[in-house]
Design an enzyme around this catalytic site. Structure first.
Site, short mmCIF file in Angstrom:
data_model
loop_
_atom_site.label_atom_id
_atom_site.label_comp_id
_atom_site.label_asym_id
_atom_site.label_seq_id
_atom_site.Cartn_x
_atom_site.Cartn_y
_atom_site.Cartn_z
N HIS A 28 0.96 -1.47 -0.08
CA HIS A 28 0.06 0.06 -0.13
C HIS A 28 0.60 1.26 0.01
O HIS A 28 0.60 2.26 -0.87
CB HIS A 28 -0.87 0.14 1.06
CG HIS A 28 -1.94 -1.00 1.45
ND1 HIS A 28 -1.94 -1.95 2.48
CD2 HIS A 28 -3.01 -1.30 0.53
CE1 HIS A 28 -2.93 -2.56 2.38
NE2 HIS A 28 -3.73 -2.37 1.19
N LYS A 52 -18.05 -6.04 7.35
CA LYS A 52 -16.78 -6.73 7.35
C LYS A 52 -16.39 -6.63 9.13
O LYS A 52 -16.61 -5.69 9.48
CB LYS A 52 -15.54 -6.17 6.54
CG LYS A 52 -15.44 -6.80 5.14
CD LYS A 52 -14.20 -6.14 4.58
CE LYS A 52 -14.05 -6.75 3.22
NZ LYS A 52 -12.98 -6.18 2.47
N ARG A 101 -1.84 -5.80 -8.81
CA ARG A 101 -0.68 -6.57 -8.33
C ARG A 101 -0.65 -7.86 -9.45
O ARG A 101 0.53 -8.01 -10.09
CB ARG A 101 -0.98 -7.49 -7.24
CG ARG A 101 -0.88 -6.68 -5.85
CD ARG A 101 -1.59 -7.28 -4.85
NE ARG A 101 -2.82 -7.35 -4.88
CZ ARG A 101 -3.53 -7.74 -3.99
NH1 ARG A 101 -3.04 -7.75 -2.59
NH2 ARG A 101 -4.89 -7.90 -4.10
N SER A 138 -3.08 -7.55 2.79
CA SER A 138 -3.29 -7.72 4.13
C SER A 138 -3.73 -8.99 4.75
O SER A 138 -3.44 -9.49 5.71
CB SER A 138 -4.34 -6.67 4.49
OG SER A 138 -4.10 -5.42 3.86
O1 PNS Z 1 -8.88 -2.88 0.38
P1 PNS Z 1 -10.19 -3.19 -0.36
O2 PNS Z 1 -10.93 -4.07 0.62
O3 PNS Z 1 -9.73 -4.10 -1.50
O4 PNS Z 1 -10.94 -1.99 -0.83
C1 PNS Z 1 -12.11 -1.98 -1.57
C2 PNS Z 1 -12.77 -0.70 -1.74
C3 PNS Z 1 -12.95 0.10 -0.37
C4 PNS Z 1 -11.98 0.07 -2.65
C5 PNS Z 1 -14.09 -0.96 -2.43
O5 PNS Z 1 -15.17 -1.95 -1.61
C6 PNS Z 1 -14.88 0.17 -2.49
O6 PNS Z 1 -14.83 1.20 -2.99
N1 PNS Z 1 -16.04 0.48 -1.27
C7 PNS Z 1 -16.91 1.36 -1.18
C8 PNS Z 1 -18.48 1.08 -1.76
C9 PNS Z 1 -18.69 1.25 -3.08
O7 PNS Z 1 -18.27 2.54 -3.70
N2 PNS Z 1 -18.83 0.24 -3.96
C10 PNS Z 1 -19.08 0.19 -4.95
C11 PNS Z 1 -17.89 -0.11 -5.81
S1 PNS Z 1 -18.16 0.08 -7.77
#
Ligand code: PNS
Length: 173
Positions: A28, A52, A101, A138
């Site tokens: 990150h 979560k 990645r 993570s």
């Molecule tokens: O570290 P992660 O868990 O891979 O991050 C995922 C994240 C937080 C970037 C994604 O889940 C997100 O943007 N969530 C916010 C809710 C949202 O906007 N959902 C629609 C995505 S198209």
């Protein structure tokens, strides 16, 4: 013929690096550091996700991120809930910046990027992950730490100490 490449402009705008950051890894931080070199400001935005159950509380994740990014100019740490595009609009974000990645990341990341563009015209820029961290997540860090494996060098030292505390207390079990 002379090609005019124009003058070198200063980097502009605000990048947003969203994620769960449970916990922040050196992968990150590699992306955040590189994003900070391209944008005036980088907001590291931690998702508050009630569905979560993270290992580290929101406050702990924010504190670890603040410590880890303190020396990177132009970086701020914040949290958000709800849709990322709403947050991005509220904070005048120029682009969401994410690390890619491997090809396994691509499918879901592409879907999210296209949905975010469809919802609000928010751009997503992908940075290729440093190969040293291409396997790093993570979740894997937590799994390895749970079984007593060595994750030093993959997370900042103070995060390593936190993981060891949790493992000793049985919270990673
Ligand atoms: O570290 P992660 O868990 O891979 O991050 C995922 C994240 C937080 C970037 C994604 O889940 C997100 O943007 N969530 C916010 C809710 C949202 O906007 N959902 C629609 C995505 S198209």
């Amino acid at each position: 013929m002379t090609l005019d490449h124009g003058t070198q402009e200063a980097p502009v705008g605000t990048a947003c690096c969203p994620g769960t950051y449970d916990p922040v890894t050196n992968g990150h931080l590699d992306i955040v550091t590189r994003a900070a070199a391209c944008f005036d400001r980088v907001i590291v935005a931690v998702l508050t996700n009630p569905s979560k159950t993270p290992l580290f509380s929101l406050d702990e994740r924010l504190a670890m991120l603040k410590e880890a990014t303190a020396a990177i100019p132009g970086v701020e740490v914040d949290s958000f809930s709800g849709l990322l595009v709403d947050y991005a609009r509220d904070r005048s974000v120029t682009a969401i910046v994410k690390g890619l990645r491997a090809i396994s990341d691509f499918d879901y990341e592409l879907q999210m990027a296209q949905m975010n563009y469809r919802l609000a015209g928010v751009e997503t820029l992908f940075m290729t992950t440093n190969p040293s961290y291409s396997y790093l997540s993570s979740s894997l860090v937590k799994e390895v730490a749970r079984h007593g494996g060595d994750v030093s060098g993959l997370v900042p030292d103070f995060v390593l100490a936190r993981l060891r505390e949790r493992a000793a207390g049985g919270a990673l079990a």
